[in-house]
Design an enzyme around this catalytic site. Sequence first.
Site, PDB file in Angstrom:
ATOM      1  N   HIS A   1      25.956  48.964  62.452  1.00  0.00           N
ATOM      2  CA  HIS A   1      26.685  48.451  61.294  1.00  0.00           C
ATOM      3  C   HIS A   1      26.221  47.068  60.856  1.00  0.00           C
ATOM      4  O   HIS A   1      26.733  46.549  59.860  1.00  0.00           O
ATOM      5  CB  HIS A   1      28.185  48.387  61.603  1.00  0.00           C
ATOM      6  CG  HIS A   1      28.835  49.734  61.703  1.00  0.00           C
ATOM      7  ND1 HIS A   1      29.116  50.509  60.603  1.00  0.00           N
ATOM      8  CD2 HIS A   1      29.255  50.444  62.767  1.00  0.00           C
ATOM      9  CE1 HIS A   1      29.684  51.647  60.983  1.00  0.00           C
ATOM     10  NE2 HIS A   1      29.778  51.632  62.294  1.00  0.00           N
TER      11      HIS A   1
ATOM     12  N   GLU B   1      33.053  60.470  68.289  1.00  0.00           N
ATOM     13  CA  GLU B   1      33.870  59.930  67.202  1.00  0.00           C
ATOM     14  C   GLU B   1      33.977  60.885  66.018  1.00  0.00           C
ATOM     15  O   GLU B   1      34.227  60.460  64.886  1.00  0.00           O
ATOM     16  CB  GLU B   1      33.322  58.561  66.754  1.00  0.00           C
ATOM     17  CG  GLU B   1      31.819  58.521  66.560  1.00  0.00           C
ATOM     18  CD  GLU B   1      31.283  57.119  66.324  1.00  0.00           C
ATOM     19  OE1 GLU B   1      32.080  56.217  65.989  1.00  0.00           O
ATOM     20  OE2 GLU B   1      30.071  56.922  66.474  1.00  0.00           O
TER      21      GLU B   1
ATOM     22  N   ASP C   1      36.482  56.144  63.763  1.00  0.00           N
ATOM     23  CA  ASP C   1      35.843  57.211  63.000  1.00  0.00           C
ATOM     24  C   ASP C   1      36.482  58.559  63.295  1.00  0.00           C
ATOM     25  O   ASP C   1      36.508  59.444  62.428  1.00  0.00           O
ATOM     26  CB  ASP C   1      34.344  57.255  63.292  1.00  0.00           C
ATOM     27  CG  ASP C   1      33.563  56.270  62.444  1.00  0.00           C
ATOM     28  OD1 ASP C   1      33.989  56.005  61.306  1.00  0.00           O
ATOM     29  OD2 ASP C   1      32.537  55.757  62.912  1.00  0.00           O
TER      30      ASP C   1
END
Length: 257
Positions: A47, A151, A177
């Site tokens: 990220h 996730e 997630d």
Amino acid sequence: MLRPNTVKARLARGGESYGLFCSIPSPTLVEMIGCAGYDFVILDTEHTLVDPQQLENLIRAAEAVDLVAFVRVPEADPGAILRALDAGALGVVVPHVRTRADIESAVRAARYAPEGMRSLNGGRVPGFGRIDLADYIRRANEEVMVIAMIEDAEGVDELPSILAGGGVDLVLEGAADLSQSYGVPWQTRHPQVRDALDRVHAECTTQQVPFCAIPRTREDHERWQAAGVRTFVLGEERGLAARALRAHLDDHRGNHA
């Protein structure tokens, strides 16, 4: 240079380990995390924008304070796994593992033959020649961890087959997630999400693969401890810093008033 993976050794003994996600690419911050007493750090390259030289220096900072450095790589990117390990990481966190094929690809990239086909290289991890290269291959396969992040609803359903083939050293939950995958974004304490996490933990227990929880409250932490979980990620340094900054200002504003 390659060193013993103290987190992997602690897992084998049944001891507890505590880590943090680190998203700010600052060696000083990584050093602070180690000096604070954490056992491992997960450097995030999924990220956040981290260039290869930055990543290598973040790992060096971790090594300087005996902090085990793992790297969360972008999804389905064998090249990123190779670069993280060549920089000195002692493991990779593979996000969005949904099928056995996802893990087989990661293991192939992370381990040398006969377990995988990680590209051969010299450089800093064999100590620029201080470790015999043939011995390094053996030791790297022993120390480097492949950590599967579950996730997605599909990953929860497929976990028995994901783990059955071996190669996974640790399973890390991803409630955020996962909540989106179940249609309840950011409701990480939703009953459906909690049930999915319990299913993941139960399957890990059945297949004798360690499970790592991300407790969001002290109650969560105590619940996972009571269930036998011994490895925890206690959030991310950005969130900790932001809350501390707000609390510090609020405290002084309150005192001034």
